[in-house]
Design a protein around this motif. Sequence first.
Motif, mmCIF file in Angstrom:
data_model
loop_
_atom_site.group_PDB
_atom_site.id
_atom_site.type_symbol
_atom_site.label_atom_id
_atom_site.label_comp_id
_atom_site.label_asym_id
_atom_site.label_seq_id
_atom_site.Cartn_x
_atom_site.Cartn_y
_atom_site.Cartn_z
ATOM 1 N N VAL A 1 0.762 -1.083 -0.039
ATOM 2 C CA VAL A 1 -0.309 -0.298 -0.355
ATOM 3 C C VAL A 1 0.993 1.650 0.150
ATOM 4 O O VAL A 1 0.442 2.370 -1.097
ATOM 5 C CB VAL A 1 -1.222 -0.118 1.417
ATOM 6 C CG1 VAL A 1 -1.676 1.702 1.510
ATOM 7 C CG2 VAL A 1 -2.407 -0.864 0.983
ATOM 8 N N PHE A 2 1.474 1.316 0.551
ATOM 9 C CA PHE A 2 2.549 2.640 1.146
ATOM 10 C C PHE A 2 3.331 3.050 -0.292
ATOM 11 O O PHE A 2 4.086 4.093 -0.722
ATOM 12 C CB PHE A 2 3.279 2.540 2.315
ATOM 13 C CG PHE A 2 3.034 2.300 3.029
ATOM 14 C CD1 PHE A 2 2.315 3.601 3.819
ATOM 15 C CD2 PHE A 2 3.252 1.236 4.553
ATOM 16 C CE1 PHE A 2 1.500 4.260 5.189
ATOM 17 C CE2 PHE A 2 2.405 2.039 6.100
ATOM 18 C CZ PHE A 2 2.041 3.517 6.209
ATOM 19 N N GLU A 3 4.221 1.319 -1.284
ATOM 20 C CA GLU A 3 5.406 1.553 -1.985
ATOM 21 C C GLU A 3 3.923 1.871 -3.409
ATOM 22 O O GLU A 3 4.090 2.292 -4.193
ATOM 23 C CB GLU A 3 5.399 0.439 -2.286
ATOM 24 C CG GLU A 3 6.155 -0.653 -2.128
ATOM 25 C CD GLU A 3 7.685 0.746 -1.778
ATOM 26 O OE1 GLU A 3 8.184 0.558 -3.086
ATOM 27 O OE2 GLU A 3 8.263 0.414 -1.002
ATOM 28 N N GLY A 4 2.634 1.331 -3.105
ATOM 29 C CA GLY A 4 1.562 1.879 -4.444
ATOM 30 C C GLY A 4 1.242 3.109 -4.240
ATOM 31 O O GLY A 4 0.526 4.219 -5.569
ATOM 32 N N VAL A 5 1.438 4.090 -3.167
ATOM 33 C CA VAL A 5 0.725 5.478 -2.807
ATOM 34 C C VAL A 5 1.314 6.433 -4.036
ATOM 35 O O VAL A 5 0.671 7.539 -4.698
ATOM 36 C CB VAL A 5 0.506 5.594 -1.101
ATOM 37 C CG1 VAL A 5 0.567 7.629 -1.821
ATOM 38 C CG2 VAL A 5 -0.123 5.223 -0.783
ATOM 39 N N LEU A 6 2.371 6.773 -4.320
ATOM 40 C CA LEU A 6 3.342 7.733 -4.623
ATOM 41 C C LEU A 6 3.244 7.399 -6.120
ATOM 42 O O LEU A 6 2.182 8.037 -7.500
ATOM 43 C CB LEU A 6 4.558 7.818 -4.552
ATOM 44 C CG LEU A 6 5.150 8.825 -5.024
ATOM 45 C CD1 LEU A 6 4.667 10.944 -4.939
ATOM 46 C CD2 LEU A 6 7.003 8.988 -4.572
ATOM 47 N N PRO A 7 3.057 5.988 -6.856
ATOM 48 C CA PRO A 7 2.774 6.367 -8.219
ATOM 49 C C PRO A 7 1.278 6.192 -8.379
ATOM 50 O O PRO A 7 1.209 6.724 -10.042
ATOM 51 C CB PRO A 7 3.688 4.609 -8.972
ATOM 52 C CG PRO A 7 3.471 3.842 -7.176
ATOM 53 C CD PRO A 7 3.464 5.076 -6.527
ATOM 54 N N ARG B 1 10.398 10.690 -11.521
ATOM 55 C CA ARG B 1 11.191 11.194 -11.969
ATOM 56 C C ARG B 1 12.668 11.183 -10.584
ATOM 57 O O ARG B 1 13.428 11.020 -10.846
ATOM 58 C CB ARG B 1 10.992 12.909 -11.438
ATOM 59 C CG ARG B 1 12.223 14.155 -11.492
ATOM 60 C CD ARG B 1 10.922 15.522 -10.826
ATOM 61 N NE ARG B 1 10.157 15.724 -10.097
ATOM 62 C CZ ARG B 1 9.233 15.877 -10.394
ATOM 63 N NH1 ARG B 1 8.678 15.860 -11.610
ATOM 64 N NH2 ARG B 1 8.034 16.136 -9.210
ATOM 65 N N MET B 2 11.576 10.481 -9.589
ATOM 66 C CA MET B 2 12.046 10.076 -8.276
ATOM 67 C C MET B 2 13.644 8.514 -8.645
ATOM 68 O O MET B 2 14.352 8.407 -8.040
ATOM 69 C CB MET B 2 11.381 9.276 -7.373
ATOM 70 C CG MET B 2 12.067 9.070 -6.151
ATOM 71 S SD MET B 2 10.878 8.334 -4.802
ATOM 72 C CE MET B 2 10.811 6.954 -5.868
ATOM 73 N N PHE B 3 12.852 7.586 -9.452
ATOM 74 C CA PHE B 3 13.474 7.063 -9.973
ATOM 75 C C PHE B 3 14.321 7.227 -11.509
ATOM 76 O O PHE B 3 15.629 6.504 -11.272
ATOM 77 C CB PHE B 3 12.188 6.284 -10.631
ATOM 78 C CG PHE B 3 12.252 4.766 -9.991
ATOM 79 C CD1 PHE B 3 12.984 3.924 -9.500
ATOM 80 C CD2 PHE B 3 11.053 4.660 -8.670
ATOM 81 C CE1 PHE B 3 12.822 2.698 -8.325
ATOM 82 C CE2 PHE B 3 10.379 3.802 -7.614
ATOM 83 C CZ PHE B 3 11.304 2.761 -7.531
ATOM 84 N N SER B 4 14.592 8.549 -11.937
ATOM 85 C CA SER B 4 15.660 8.287 -12.499
ATOM 86 C C SER B 4 16.777 9.410 -11.797
ATOM 87 O O SER B 4 17.859 8.702 -12.405
ATOM 88 C CB SER B 4 15.108 10.036 -13.856
ATOM 89 O OG SER B 4 14.236 10.484 -13.272
ATOM 90 N N ASP B 5 16.741 10.167 -10.312
ATOM 91 C CA ASP B 5 17.328 10.603 -10.362
ATOM 92 C C ASP B 5 17.714 9.377 -9.181
ATOM 93 O O ASP B 5 19.411 9.754 -9.146
ATOM 94 C CB ASP B 5 16.755 11.755 -9.329
ATOM 95 C CG ASP B 5 15.898 12.720 -9.510
ATOM 96 O OD1 ASP B 5 16.548 13.198 -10.654
ATOM 97 O OD2 ASP B 5 15.618 13.566 -8.612
ATOM 98 N N MET B 6 17.288 7.855 -8.847
ATOM 99 C CA MET B 6 18.394 7.139 -8.262
ATOM 100 C C MET B 6 18.961 6.452 -9.623
ATOM 101 O O MET B 6 19.877 5.854 -8.380
ATOM 102 C CB MET B 6 17.096 6.367 -7.717
ATOM 103 C CG MET B 6 15.921 6.448 -6.733
ATOM 104 S SD MET B 6 14.985 5.346 -6.070
ATOM 105 C CE MET B 6 15.813 3.831 -5.326
#
Length: 63
Positions: free
Chosen positions: A16-22, A31-36
């Motif tokens: 649930v927590f992992e799915g909230v942002l996407p 953008r967060m993943f491209s920064d990572m």
Amino acid sequence: MSLPDVFWPALGLMLVFEGVLPLLLPAAWRRMFSDMLRLRDGQLRFFGLVSVGLGLLLWSAST
């Protein structure tokens, strides 16, 4: 309490927590993943270590 009694609800809550942002902010998530991708291995490992440490700290505080 047995392991399955704790594991499955914890896994569900994590998903649930992992799915909230996407779900709510897909552009920010992308953008967060491209920064990572630009982080060095050592930096990613540090964030992983901090996450594991905080998880263990929270888990030990709750038992």
